[in-house]
Design an enzyme around this catalytic site. Structure first.
Site, PDB file in Angstrom:
ATOM      1  N   CYS A 161      -1.819   8.704   4.447  1.00  0.00           N
ATOM      2  CA  CYS A 161      -1.772   8.396   3.017  1.00  0.00           C
ATOM      3  C   CYS A 161      -3.072   8.838   2.343  1.00  0.00           C
ATOM      4  O   CYS A 161      -3.110   9.130   1.167  1.00  0.00           O
ATOM      5  CB  CYS A 161      -1.565   6.909   2.823  1.00  0.00           C
ATOM      6  SG  CYS A 161      -2.595   5.958   3.930  1.00  0.00           S
ATOM      7  N   GLU A 176       0.892  -1.169   0.000  1.00  0.00           N
ATOM      8  CA  GLU A 176       0.000   0.000   0.000  1.00  0.00           C
ATOM      9  C   GLU A 176       0.915   1.200   0.000  1.00  0.00           C
ATOM     10  O   GLU A 176       1.724   1.371   0.914  1.00  0.00           O
ATOM     11  CB  GLU A 176      -0.906  -0.011   1.237  1.00  0.00           C
ATOM     12  CG  GLU A 176      -1.857  -1.204   1.292  1.00  0.00           C
ATOM     13  CD  GLU A 176      -2.817  -1.274   0.113  1.00  0.00           C
ATOM     14  OE1 GLU A 176      -3.129  -0.215  -0.478  1.00  0.00           O
ATOM     15  OE2 GLU A 176      -3.225  -2.383  -0.261  1.00  0.00           O
TER      16      GLU A 176
HETATM   17  P1  NAD Z   1       8.956   5.239   3.279  1.00  0.00           P
HETATM   18  O1  NAD Z   1       8.700   4.631   1.953  1.00  0.00           O
HETATM   19  O2  NAD Z   1      10.013   6.252   3.392  1.00  0.00           O
HETATM   20  O3  NAD Z   1       9.309   4.101   4.344  1.00  0.00           O
HETATM   21  C1  NAD Z   1       8.478   2.974   4.528  1.00  0.00           C
HETATM   22  C2  NAD Z   1       9.328   1.856   5.106  1.00  0.00           C
HETATM   23  O4  NAD Z   1      10.262   1.431   4.112  1.00  0.00           O
HETATM   24  C3  NAD Z   1      10.149   2.268   6.311  1.00  0.00           C
HETATM   25  O5  NAD Z   1      10.238   1.190   7.209  1.00  0.00           O
HETATM   26  C4  NAD Z   1      11.504   2.553   5.704  1.00  0.00           C
HETATM   27  O6  NAD Z   1      12.561   2.470   6.614  1.00  0.00           O
HETATM   28  C5  NAD Z   1      11.582   1.476   4.654  1.00  0.00           C
HETATM   29  N1  NAD Z   1      12.530   1.752   3.566  1.00  0.00           N
HETATM   30  C6  NAD Z   1      12.798   2.937   2.996  1.00  0.00           C
HETATM   31  N2  NAD Z   1      13.708   2.770   2.004  1.00  0.00           N
HETATM   32  C7  NAD Z   1      14.013   1.452   1.971  1.00  0.00           C
HETATM   33  C8  NAD Z   1      14.875   0.657   1.176  1.00  0.00           C
HETATM   34  N3  NAD Z   1      15.609   1.192   0.216  1.00  0.00           N
HETATM   35  N4  NAD Z   1      14.926  -0.671   1.410  1.00  0.00           N
HETATM   36  C9  NAD Z   1      14.170  -1.236   2.386  1.00  0.00           C
HETATM   37  N5  NAD Z   1      13.340  -0.519   3.182  1.00  0.00           N
HETATM   38  C10 NAD Z   1      13.255   0.804   2.971  1.00  0.00           C
HETATM   39  O7  NAD Z   1       7.536   5.800   3.800  1.00  0.00           O
HETATM   40  P2  NAD Z   1       7.228   6.630   5.112  1.00  0.00           P
HETATM   41  O8  NAD Z   1       7.796   7.995   4.963  1.00  0.00           O
HETATM   42  O9  NAD Z   1       7.542   5.847   6.338  1.00  0.00           O
HETATM   43  O10 NAD Z   1       5.635   6.689   5.015  1.00  0.00           O
HETATM   44  C11 NAD Z   1       4.995   7.597   4.190  1.00  0.00           C
HETATM   45  C12 NAD Z   1       4.607   6.966   2.881  1.00  0.00           C
HETATM   46  O11 NAD Z   1       3.791   5.834   3.141  1.00  0.00           O
HETATM   47  C13 NAD Z   1       3.760   7.880   2.011  1.00  0.00           C
HETATM   48  O12 NAD Z   1       4.145   7.733   0.685  1.00  0.00           O
HETATM   49  C14 NAD Z   1       2.342   7.372   2.243  1.00  0.00           C
HETATM   50  O13 NAD Z   1       1.454   7.664   1.200  1.00  0.00           O
HETATM   51  C15 NAD Z   1       2.588   5.907   2.387  1.00  0.00           C
HETATM   52  N6  NAD Z   1       1.515   5.251   3.123  1.00  0.00           N
HETATM   53  C16 NAD Z   1       0.601   4.565   2.395  1.00  0.00           C
HETATM   54  C17 NAD Z   1      -0.462   3.959   3.047  1.00  0.00           C
HETATM   55  C18 NAD Z   1      -1.498   3.205   2.272  1.00  0.00           C
HETATM   56  O14 NAD Z   1      -2.307   2.497   2.874  1.00  0.00           O
HETATM   57  N7  NAD Z   1      -1.536   3.332   0.965  1.00  0.00           N
HETATM   58  C19 NAD Z   1      -0.562   4.030   4.428  1.00  0.00           C
HETATM   59  C20 NAD Z   1       0.425   4.731   5.140  1.00  0.00           C
HETATM   60  C21 NAD Z   1       1.461   5.329   4.469  1.00  0.00           C
END
Ligand code: NAD
Length: 579
Positions: free
Chosen positions: A362, A328
């Site tokens: 989100c 998501e």
């Molecule tokens: P992010 O993508 O920066 O991080 C999400 C997770 O991925 C974290 O645990 C992070 O440490 C990890 N991560 C980041 N880069 C990585 C890599 N290269 N390899 C492995 N893991 C990695 O997102 P965020 O800032 O924590 O959250 C915000 C984002 O999440 C927004 O884009 C939002 O829209 C989305 N979001 C979506 C939903 C949904 O249901 N669609 C819900 C909540 C948040």
């Protein structure tokens, strides 16, 4: 029970139990585990939201918990197998609204810790996968009860301090949604186990809902404690073993949920909590033969990267089975007002939908399309409304707005705001626009107005308290529907505000693929488990709908079993005869 007797029992009892899913009788380490009932969990009610009114017991308990949490500097280990792992390589945990204060430190690991977590998960797998359904389910139900009672002020408190949510936002996330995820998923899974194929005379068909072979990786974002908990728990509930990596900015509440799971009786190794950077995680997990799937919530860019690496490894024959890839991801969520809309409904939908939790949901509205006949009044009332929103720390309960999550996010948002302030931008700031990171990462609720419907902040996900507003010709509703659909690559949430029923129907049909969660006369945020299954398609993810039965199917791999009671003994069909 002796081995020979158990085998006889299995053979003789199978037809008798043929209407019951076959997980009911399991041979495990020469011991027979029998189930003497079809244990079904009826649909629960949603956890009531406490309102933290003046002098309410919940408010007093929360204030006490906040004081306790702030008085302590917590040392937070990783949880691998039965061990608490402290590496000495620590990261500080600080409230985004008060970055001088130290709440604790967590111990970070590297690829070797991820490998240890995978090994611990795989070691726990056999026993966990074979544990009877009711014993698996009751661990998660107990965790839900612990969250609802003893730990409620603490899960709300750690979320308020660690992620800068006001008490109401923390309550609906860390308490209610997380509790609902656990209770509803137990119900949904027991519904799945009951779904069995028909059988023709003389045969018996049945489906086993097996967990996946290998381990599941859960990677969770900063913005919801509930998502952090649900990503590993939903997969584990299905009998899988999990390596869980939360965002660094959510570790404070994540570690508490992990401790609650342990107190609820989750066996060691079933969920392993690690704090590592992206490359370390990818290196250990995505190259592992037993990698069975990833349950991800976060940004689209990170998910795309996962998909690419996994795809490359599939081509190399790395995995035992095709991994499940569930994500998501991002959104560019819209509010579209029709010329028949009620102005106060529009203004309230924007005020709450775009600015609660500083727009870091989100589902948060970040682009609004306002018809020309209502534009002056909507803007006037919106600007006045935003002026009433107090901003500051979460411990001061009179604040509606708190800080954005970290400096990186602050700098990014400030960059977009400063760009919009430039005369040449084709946009202007009509509300807010001030940013201050001296004490905490504070960005005022900001409205950018643009005459260009493709202006950068109409298209890109900003993830903060910034809404861009575009006024359209009230007579160009159909053209605007097309614009809404085509402006961003995402399709997560959206809302139509209208009193004209033809307009509601037209928007509902025209925007069918523009949002996975579509709202009529409401804000586009605040999905409730069991009521509005959540998720979007296109650039917003695989739309596997967290908190619904659909999501759980992704963590199961069905085996069909056909048994013939009177097997045929001649290959020839009747048509082969001459006459
Ligand atoms: P992010 O993508 O920066 O991080 C999400 C997770 O991925 C974290 O645990 C992070 O440490 C990890 N991560 C980041 N880069 C990585 C890599 N290269 N390899 C492995 N893991 C990695 O997102 P965020 O800032 O924590 O959250 C915000 C984002 O999440 C927004 O884009 C939002 O829209 C989305 N979001 C979506 C939903 C949904 O249901 N669609 C819900 C909540 C948040």
């Amino acid at each position: 029970m002796s081995n020979w007797l158990s085998k006889i029992l299995v053979v003789t009892l199978q037809p008798v139990y043929s209407c019951i899913p076959s997980y009911n009788i399991i041979l495990h380490h020469q011991t027979i585990i029998m189930q003497y009932g079809d244990f079904y969990y009826p649909i629960p009610a949603n956890e009531p939201v406490l309102n933290y009114g003046p002098n309410s017991p919940e408010k007093l308990a929360l204030k006490k918990a906040l004081k306790e949490l702030k008085a302590e500097v917590r040392d937070v280990p990783m949880y691998i197998g039965g061990e608490e792992i402290r590496t000495g390589k620590k990261e500080a945990i600080r409230p985004p609204h008060e970055h001088k204060h130290l709440l604790g430190n967590f111990h970070t690991g590297d690829a070797s810790h991820v490998t240890a977590a995978i090994n611990a998960a795989l070691a726990a797998k056999n026993k966990w996968a074979n544990l009877s359904w009711e014993n698996r389910a009751n661990i998660f139900l107990k965790a839900a009860d612990l969250l609802a009672t003893k730990y409620r002020p603490y899960i709300v408190g750690t979320t308020m301090l660690g992620q800068s949510k006001n008490p109401y936002q923390a309550e609906i996330d860390a308490a209610c949604e997380l509790i609902d995820f656990l209770r509803f998923n137990v119900h949904f899974l027991s519904d799945i186990y009951r779904q069995q194929p028909i059988s023709s005379p003389g045969i018996n068909n049945r489906l086993e809902y097996r967990p996946l072979e290998g381990f599941v990786l859960a990677v969770s974002p900063f913005n919801f404690t509930a998502i952090g908990g649900n990503l590993p728990a939903s997969a584990a509930m299905c009998g899988n073993v999990v390596v869980w990596k939360p965002a660094y900015t959510q570790v404070y509440s994540a570690q508490l949920f992990m401790r609650i799971l342990k107190e609820a009786g989750l066996p060691d190794g079933v969920i392993n909590l690690v704090y590592v950077d992206g490359p370390a995680l990818g290196e250990a997990c995505f190259k592992h033969r037993e990698f069975a799937g990833v349950h991800f919530t976060g940004s689209t860019a990170v998910f795309n990267q996962f998909w690419k690496i996994i795809g490359e490894n599939i081509a190399l024959g790395t995995y035992r089975a095709y991994p499940r890839i569930v994500g998501e991801t991002g959104g560019k969520d819209f509010i579209l007002a029709h010329k028949s809309a009620d102005v106060d409904v529009v203004v309230t939908a924007i005020a709450r939908g775009a600015f609660e939790y500083q727009g870091q949901k989100c589902s948060a509205a970040s682009r609004a399309y306002i018809p020309s006949n209502l534009a002056v009044e909507v803007k006037k009332k919106l600007i006045a409304t935003l002026k009433t929103m107090k901003m500051g720390t979460t411990e001061d309960f009179t604040n509606f707005i708190n800080a954005v999550i970290d400096e990186r996010s602050f700098n990014k948002l400030e960059g977009y705001i400063n760009a919009a302030k430039k005369k040449s931008s084709g946009a202007k700031i009509i509300a807010g626009g001030n940013c201050d990171k001296s004490k905490g990462y504070f960005i005022e609720p900001t409205v950018i107005e643009t005459t260009d419907p493709k202006y950068v902040t109409m298209c890109e996900e900003l993830f903060g308290p910034v809404l861009t507003l575009y006024v359209y010709d009230e007579n160009e509703f159909e053209a605007t529907l097309k614009l809404v659909d085509e402006t961003s690559p995402y399709a997560l949430t959206g809302a139509i505000i209208a009193t004209d029923r033809y307009a509601v129907e037209l928007a509902t049909n025209s925007l069918r693929n523009s949002a996975g969660n579509f709202y009529i006369n409401d804000k586009p945020t605040g999905a409730v488990v069991g009521q509005q299954p959540f998720g979007g398609a296109r650039g917003s993810g695989t739309n596997d709908k967290a908190g619904s039965i659909l999501n759980l199917y992704r963590w199961l791999s069905a085996r069909t079993i056909k048994e013939t009671f009177m097997p045929v003994t001649d290959y020839k069909y009747p048509f082969l005869q001459q006459s």
